[in-house]
Design a protein around this motif. Structure first.
Motif, PDB file in Angstrom:
ATOM      1  N   ASP A  51       0.829  -1.205   0.000  1.00  0.00           N
ATOM      2  CA  ASP A  51       0.000   0.000   0.000  1.00  0.00           C
ATOM      3  C   ASP A  51       0.863   1.254   0.000  1.00  0.00           C
ATOM      4  O   ASP A  51       0.590   2.231  -0.715  1.00  0.00           O
ATOM      5  N   GLU A  52       1.933   1.223   0.828  1.00  0.00           N
ATOM      6  CA  GLU A  52       2.835   2.365   0.895  1.00  0.00           C
ATOM      7  C   GLU A  52       3.544   2.584  -0.442  1.00  0.00           C
ATOM      8  O   GLU A  52       3.723   3.719  -0.886  1.00  0.00           O
ATOM      9  N   LEU A  53       3.937   1.476  -1.094  1.00  0.00           N
ATOM     10  CA  LEU A  53       4.605   1.586  -2.399  1.00  0.00           C
ATOM     11  C   LEU A  53       3.650   2.145  -3.456  1.00  0.00           C
ATOM     12  O   LEU A  53       4.052   2.922  -4.334  1.00  0.00           O
ATOM     13  N   GLY A  54       2.365   1.739  -3.371  1.00  0.00           N
ATOM     14  CA  GLY A  54       1.385   2.270  -4.303  1.00  0.00           C
ATOM     15  C   GLY A  54       1.212   3.768  -4.150  1.00  0.00           C
ATOM     16  O   GLY A  54       1.157   4.514  -5.139  1.00  0.00           O
ATOM     17  N   SER A  55       1.161   4.211  -2.903  1.00  0.00           N
ATOM     18  CA  SER A  55       1.026   5.648  -2.646  1.00  0.00           C
ATOM     19  C   SER A  55       2.262   6.404  -3.114  1.00  0.00           C
ATOM     20  O   SER A  55       2.166   7.513  -3.675  1.00  0.00           O
ATOM     21  N   LEU A  56       3.431   5.786  -2.896  1.00  0.00           N
ATOM     22  CA  LEU A  56       4.677   6.412  -3.322  1.00  0.00           C
ATOM     23  C   LEU A  56       4.722   6.540  -4.851  1.00  0.00           C
ATOM     24  O   LEU A  56       5.144   7.574  -5.387  1.00  0.00           O
ATOM     25  N   LYS A  57       4.274   5.483  -5.525  1.00  0.00           N
ATOM     26  CA  LYS A  57       4.267   5.512  -6.995  1.00  0.00           C
ATOM     27  C   LYS A  57       3.377   6.640  -7.509  1.00  0.00           C
ATOM     28  O   LYS A  57       3.742   7.387  -8.434  1.00  0.00           O
ATOM     29  N   GLU A  58       2.192   6.784  -6.921  1.00  0.00           N
ATOM     30  CA  GLU A  58       1.272   7.843  -7.338  1.00  0.00           C
ATOM     31  C   GLU A  58       1.876   9.222  -7.109  1.00  0.00           C
ATOM     32  O   GLU A  58       1.758  10.122  -7.962  1.00  0.00           O
ATOM     33  N   LEU A 114       5.080   9.993  -6.940  1.00  0.00           N
ATOM     34  CA  LEU A 114       6.193  10.213  -7.871  1.00  0.00           C
ATOM     35  C   LEU A 114       5.687  10.546  -9.278  1.00  0.00           C
ATOM     36  O   LEU A 114       6.273  11.392  -9.971  1.00  0.00           O
ATOM     37  N   LEU A 115       4.598   9.892  -9.699  1.00  0.00           N
ATOM     38  CA  LEU A 115       4.020  10.208 -11.006  1.00  0.00           C
ATOM     39  C   LEU A 115       3.521  11.653 -11.045  1.00  0.00           C
ATOM     40  O   LEU A 115       3.703  12.368 -12.040  1.00  0.00           O
ATOM     41  N   GLU A 116       2.909  12.061  -9.950  1.00  0.00           N
ATOM     42  CA  GLU A 116       2.418  13.441  -9.860  1.00  0.00           C
ATOM     43  C   GLU A 116       3.560  14.436  -9.990  1.00  0.00           C
ATOM     44  O   GLU A 116       3.460  15.441 -10.723  1.00  0.00           O
ATOM     45  N   LEU A 117       4.665  14.149  -9.300  1.00  0.00           N
ATOM     46  CA  LEU A 117       5.821  15.046  -9.370  1.00  0.00           C
ATOM     47  C   LEU A 117       6.443  15.032 -10.765  1.00  0.00           C
ATOM     48  O   LEU A 117       6.944  16.053 -11.257  1.00  0.00           O
ATOM     49  N   LEU A 173       7.077  18.183 -13.266  1.00  0.00           N
ATOM     50  CA  LEU A 173       8.364  18.490 -13.908  1.00  0.00           C
ATOM     51  C   LEU A 173       8.174  18.740 -15.410  1.00  0.00           C
ATOM     52  O   LEU A 173       8.804  19.622 -15.992  1.00  0.00           O
ATOM     53  N   ALA A 174       7.332  17.919 -16.013  1.00  0.00           N
ATOM     54  CA  ALA A 174       7.115  18.052 -17.455  1.00  0.00           C
ATOM     55  C   ALA A 174       6.409  19.351 -17.819  1.00  0.00           C
ATOM     56  O   ALA A 174       6.550  19.854 -18.946  1.00  0.00           O
ATOM     57  N   ASP A 175       5.646  19.908 -16.872  1.00  0.00           N
ATOM     58  CA  ASP A 175       4.852  21.105 -17.155  1.00  0.00           C
ATOM     59  C   ASP A 175       5.543  22.405 -16.765  1.00  0.00           C
ATOM     60  O   ASP A 175       4.966  23.479 -16.938  1.00  0.00           O
ATOM     61  N   THR A 176       6.774  22.308 -16.231  1.00  0.00           N
ATOM     62  CA  THR A 176       7.441  23.547 -15.804  1.00  0.00           C
ATOM     63  C   THR A 176       8.798  23.704 -16.473  1.00  0.00           C
ATOM     64  O   THR A 176       9.470  22.734 -16.797  1.00  0.00           O
ATOM     65  N   MET A 230      11.484  14.741  -4.502  1.00  0.00           N
ATOM     66  CA  MET A 230      11.589  13.358  -4.969  1.00  0.00           C
ATOM     67  C   MET A 230      12.739  12.632  -4.282  1.00  0.00           C
ATOM     68  O   MET A 230      12.629  11.465  -3.902  1.00  0.00           O
ATOM     69  N   GLU A 231      13.858  13.328  -4.125  1.00  0.00           N
ATOM     70  CA  GLU A 231      15.011  12.720  -3.451  1.00  0.00           C
ATOM     71  C   GLU A 231      14.675  12.368  -2.016  1.00  0.00           C
ATOM     72  O   GLU A 231      15.060  11.294  -1.500  1.00  0.00           O
ATOM     73  N   LYS A 232      13.945  13.252  -1.341  1.00  0.00           N
ATOM     74  CA  LYS A 232      13.557  13.019   0.049  1.00  0.00           C
ATOM     75  C   LYS A 232      12.655  11.798   0.161  1.00  0.00           C
ATOM     76  O   LYS A 232      12.784  10.979   1.078  1.00  0.00           O
TER      77      LYS A 232
END
Length: 206
Positions: A169-176, A178-181, A185-188, A201-203
């Protein structure tokens, strides 16, 4: 798997020996090798030959404890040994069958054991509802699989599955996240914003 309480290490030297040699002992070093013993009656006969004036009830009780040490404790069973020179219990897992081997003048009847940890005596008595001042040298401790797990720090399958599900569950939340971040990145094109997102992201990945 069973859990045994064994009260036999009586001196500092005994305790050092069982730790250094990874063994448990039932005491009775003055008695001969029990390897060929077939039943409690034979043990009792040996005790009475050595101590002919001993009361029948006491010789029967001690014969039962010795016979349990020789035959009923199995490899893989847990054992708890109270230390008389420290306010601690030794906890370990039995790894060998009965042996008659002279470790010292007072330690000859032994079983190999792998010591895992110590527990304060008070905590042990409360957790397992036992009285360490009782006269018995060896007896079974009533404990279920969950308590075995806590004692040995070996987790049951149910506990492992629960922890695995939480981790997934924690990995799923982390994946979401990271995708958001990544989308941000792609939009800025702002360097300051890129640096901020990269630091976040590093943190998360540490």
């Amino acid at each position: 798997m069973k859990f045994w309480l064994l009260k036999a290490a009586g001196t500092l030297e005994d305790e050092e020996l069982i730790l250094e040699n990874s063994i448990i002992t039932i005491g009775w070093a003055e008695l001969p090798d029990f390897s060929s013993i077939k039943d409690e009656g034979q043990v009792k006969k040996i005790i009475l030959e050595k101590y002919p004036g001993m009361q029948d009830e006491r010789s029967s009780a001690w014969a039962g404890e010795i016979y349990s040490f020789i035959t009923k404790i199995k490899k893989g069973d847990l054992v708890a040994v109270p230390l008389k020179t420290r306010n601690e219990m030794l906890i370990g897992k039995v790894t060998g069958d009965y042996e008659y081997r002279q470790i010292s003048d007072f330690v000859r009847h032994i079983r190999s054991v792998s010591w895992s940890k110590t527990i304060p005596k008070g905590d042990f008595e409360e957790e397992y509802d036992v009285d360490l001042s009782s006269p018995e040298t060896l007896f079974l401790i009533e404990a279920g699989p969950e308590k075995f797990s806590e004692t040995t720090e070996i987790k049951t399958l149910g506990v492992l599955l629960e922890e695995l599900n939480c981790t997934l569950d924690e990995l799923g939340s982390l994946k979401e996240r990271l995708l958001e971040l990544t989308y941000r990145l792609a939009d800025t094109e702002k360097i300051s914003e890129v640096q901020k997102i990269a630091a976040e992201m590093e943190k998360m990945l540490k």
